[in-house]
Structure formats: structure tokens, C-alpha cells
Design a protein around this motif. Structure first.
Motif, PDB file in Angstrom:
ATOM      1  N   GLY A 145      58.480  22.894 -42.078  1.00  0.00           N
ATOM      2  CA  GLY A 145      58.312  22.113 -40.850  1.00  0.00           C
ATOM      3  C   GLY A 145      57.238  21.060 -40.996  1.00  0.00           C
ATOM      4  N   MET A 146      56.151  21.391 -41.723  1.00  0.00           N
ATOM      5  CA  MET A 146      55.060  20.441 -41.897  1.00  0.00           C
ATOM      6  C   MET A 146      55.499  19.269 -42.774  1.00  0.00           C
ATOM      7  N   GLU A 147      56.261  19.533 -43.811  1.00  0.00           N
ATOM      8  CA  GLU A 147      56.745  18.439 -44.658  1.00  0.00           C
ATOM      9  C   GLU A 147      57.693  17.530 -43.878  1.00  0.00           C
ATOM     10  N   ALA A 148      58.534  18.097 -43.042  1.00  0.00           N
ATOM     11  CA  ALA A 148      59.440  17.296 -42.220  1.00  0.00           C
ATOM     12  C   ALA A 148      58.644  16.441 -41.243  1.00  0.00           C
ATOM     13  N   ALA A 149      57.613  17.022 -40.641  1.00  0.00           N
ATOM     14  CA  ALA A 149      56.765  16.267 -39.716  1.00  0.00           C
ATOM     15  C   ALA A 149      56.088  15.110 -40.440  1.00  0.00           C
ATOM     16  N   ASP A 150      55.627  15.349 -41.653  1.00  0.00           N
ATOM     17  CA  ASP A 150      54.999  14.278 -42.434  1.00  0.00           C
ATOM     18  C   ASP A 150      55.983  13.153 -42.724  1.00  0.00           C
ATOM     19  N   LEU A 151      57.230  13.496 -43.012  1.00  0.00           N
ATOM     20  CA  LEU A 151      58.252  12.474 -43.261  1.00  0.00           C
ATOM     21  C   LEU A 151      58.510  11.635 -42.007  1.00  0.00           C
ATOM     22  N   VAL A 152      58.571  12.287 -40.858  1.00  0.00           N
ATOM     23  CA  VAL A 152      58.793  11.564 -39.607  1.00  0.00           C
ATOM     24  C   VAL A 152      57.595  10.668 -39.303  1.00  0.00           C
ATOM     25  N   LEU A 153      56.390  11.180 -39.495  1.00  0.00           N
ATOM     26  CA  LEU A 153      55.190  10.360 -39.258  1.00  0.00           C
ATOM     27  C   LEU A 153      55.160   9.144 -40.174  1.00  0.00           C
ATOM     28  N   THR A 154      55.621   9.305 -41.394  1.00  0.00           N
ATOM     29  CA  THR A 154      55.701   8.178 -42.329  1.00  0.00           C
ATOM     30  C   THR A 154      56.663   7.124 -41.800  1.00  0.00           C
ATOM     31  N   GLU A 155      57.797   7.555 -41.261  1.00  0.00           N
ATOM     32  CA  GLU A 155      58.773   6.608 -40.701  1.00  0.00           C
ATOM     33  C   GLU A 155      58.220   5.911 -39.464  1.00  0.00           C
ATOM     34  N   LEU A 156      57.494   6.632 -38.625  1.00  0.00           N
ATOM     35  CA  LEU A 156      56.893   6.008 -37.446  1.00  0.00           C
ATOM     36  C   LEU A 156      55.862   4.958 -37.852  1.00  0.00           C
ATOM     37  N   ALA A 157      55.082   5.259 -38.879  1.00  0.00           N
ATOM     38  CA  ALA A 157      54.093   4.284 -39.372  1.00  0.00           C
ATOM     39  C   ALA A 157      54.795   3.051 -39.930  1.00  0.00           C
ATOM     40  N   LYS A 158      55.913   3.251 -40.640  1.00  0.00           N
ATOM     41  CA  LYS A 158      56.677   2.117 -41.171  1.00  0.00           C
ATOM     42  C   LYS A 158      57.206   1.239 -40.034  1.00  0.00           C
ATOM     43  N   LEU A 159      57.662   1.861 -38.965  1.00  0.00           N
ATOM     44  CA  LEU A 159      58.153   1.104 -37.811  1.00  0.00           C
ATOM     45  C   LEU A 159      57.036   0.242 -37.246  1.00  0.00           C
ATOM     46  N   ARG A 160      55.858   0.832 -37.063  1.00  0.00           N
ATOM     47  CA  ARG A 160      54.714   0.100 -36.517  1.00  0.00           C
ATOM     48  C   ARG A 160      54.318  -1.054 -37.428  1.00  0.00           C
ATOM     49  N   GLU A 161      54.360  -0.834 -38.732  1.00  0.00           N
ATOM     50  CA  GLU A 161      53.927  -1.853 -39.687  1.00  0.00           C
ATOM     51  C   GLU A 161      54.965  -2.955 -39.897  1.00  0.00           C
ATOM     52  N   SER A 162      56.245  -2.636 -39.754  1.00  0.00           N
ATOM     53  CA  SER A 162      57.282  -3.606 -40.100  1.00  0.00           C
ATOM     54  C   SER A 162      57.847  -4.391 -38.917  1.00  0.00           C
ATOM     55  N   VAL A 163      57.654  -3.921 -37.706  1.00  0.00           N
ATOM     56  CA  VAL A 163      58.188  -4.616 -36.530  1.00  0.00           C
ATOM     57  C   VAL A 163      57.034  -5.254 -35.775  1.00  0.00           C
ATOM     58  N   SER A 164      57.088  -6.549 -35.671  1.00  0.00           N
ATOM     59  CA  SER A 164      56.035  -7.312 -35.006  1.00  0.00           C
ATOM     60  C   SER A 164      55.850  -6.847 -33.565  1.00  0.00           C
ATOM     61  N   GLY A 165      54.604  -6.573 -33.211  1.00  0.00           N
ATOM     62  CA  GLY A 165      54.279  -6.211 -31.843  1.00  0.00           C
ATOM     63  C   GLY A 165      54.250  -4.733 -31.547  1.00  0.00           C
ATOM     64  N   VAL A 166      54.784  -3.891 -32.431  1.00  0.00           N
ATOM     65  CA  VAL A 166      54.776  -2.450 -32.175  1.00  0.00           C
ATOM     66  C   VAL A 166      53.348  -1.928 -32.321  1.00  0.00           C
ATOM     67  N   LEU A 167      52.874  -1.287 -31.281  1.00  0.00           N
ATOM     68  CA  LEU A 167      51.525  -0.728 -31.274  1.00  0.00           C
ATOM     69  C   LEU A 167      51.513   0.748 -31.650  1.00  0.00           C
ATOM     70  N   GLY A 168      52.606   1.430 -31.411  1.00  0.00           N
ATOM     71  CA  GLY A 168      52.692   2.842 -31.752  1.00  0.00           C
ATOM     72  C   GLY A 168      53.921   3.494 -31.162  1.00  0.00           C
ATOM     73  N   CYS A 169      54.119   4.753 -31.546  1.00  0.00           N
ATOM     74  CA  CYS A 169      55.308   5.489 -31.134  1.00  0.00           C
ATOM     75  C   CYS A 169      54.957   6.934 -30.823  1.00  0.00           C
ATOM     76  N   VAL A 170      55.774   7.542 -29.988  1.00  0.00           N
ATOM     77  CA  VAL A 170      55.696   8.980 -29.777  1.00  0.00           C
ATOM     78  C   VAL A 170      57.102   9.552 -29.848  1.00  0.00           C
ATOM     79  N   ILE A 171      57.175  10.771 -30.316  1.00  0.00           N
ATOM     80  CA  ILE A 171      58.400  11.549 -30.213  1.00  0.00           C
ATOM     81  C   ILE A 171      58.091  12.652 -29.226  1.00  0.00           C
ATOM     82  N   ALA A 172      58.948  12.772 -28.230  1.00  0.00           N
ATOM     83  CA  ALA A 172      58.722  13.731 -27.151  1.00  0.00           C
ATOM     84  C   ALA A 172      60.007  14.476 -26.850  1.00  0.00           C
ATOM     85  N   GLY A 173      59.846  15.632 -26.250  1.00  0.00           N
ATOM     86  CA  GLY A 173      60.995  16.340 -25.715  1.00  0.00           C
ATOM     87  C   GLY A 173      61.397  15.724 -24.395  1.00  0.00           C
TER      88      GLY A 173
END
Length: 107
Positions: A5-33
């Protein structure tokens, strides 16, 4: 070998960071239920992640009800545009949401 579960979470966090870095204007993201509980986040400054998770769930609830009332099907996404930015909520599946916070450059 399976990911933990921790490795999967790390992979998702990596993708969220990529989104923030690659899309102009993105300040951050959350995954929620859809219940408003925070699962993961990629926010360094600004809004409280737990608050954004709750706002994502509220946005989902209104969007879901609109879709049902209009007979247009299940919720997919909703964008709120304010004077200085955006808050967009995407359905990942029936139980999880991706919420993206952006400044006025995000579109």
C-alpha cells in the motif's frame, strides 16, 4: 512481487507532483473519498488538505444530484472558477475523487 500500500501511495504521489509541475497554474491536488475523507495530497502551501477533501465531496454531492435530476448520468467532473483561480473535482471511480486547485493560469 506485488506493491505494498505504501509503494502504491508513493506512485500516486509521484503522479500528483508531475501534474503540478507539468500543468501551468496547478497549485496542488488532493485525492479524497466521496465521503470527504482525505486519502493523499500534494499541497505544500495554501489550503488545508482536509478542507479541500471535504469541499471535493460537497462538490461531488451537488454535481451528482444535478446529474440525477437532469437525467444526464453519473458525475464526472465539476469546475468552480473564482476571481483568482479554479477548483476542479474529477470522479476517479464510485468512491474516490481527484481535486485540483489552480491559480488564474490554469484552464
Amino acid at each position: 512481487m506485488q506493491d505494498t500500500g505504501m509503494e502504491a501511495a508513493d506512485l500516486v504521489l509521484t503522479e500528483l507532483a508531475k501534474l503540478r509541475e507539468s500543468v501551468s497554474g496547478v497549485l496542488g491536488c488532493v485525492i479524497a473519498g466521496v465521503d470527504g475523507l482525505l486519502v493523499l495530497h500534494d499541497l505544500s502551501d495554501g489550503p488545508e488538505p482536509h478542507d479541500l477533501a471535504a469541499l471535493a465531496a460537497a462538490t461531488f454531492g451537488v454535481g451528482r444530484q444535478c446529474g440525477l435530476a437532469l437525467r444526464q448520468g453519473p458525475f464526472r467532473e465539476s469546475t468552480l472558477r473564482s476571481h483568482r483561480g479554479y477548483f476542479t473535482v474529477y470522479a476517479i471511480n464510485d468512491t474516490a475523487l481527484l481535486a485540483v486547485v489552480g491559480d488564474e493560469r490554469m484552464n
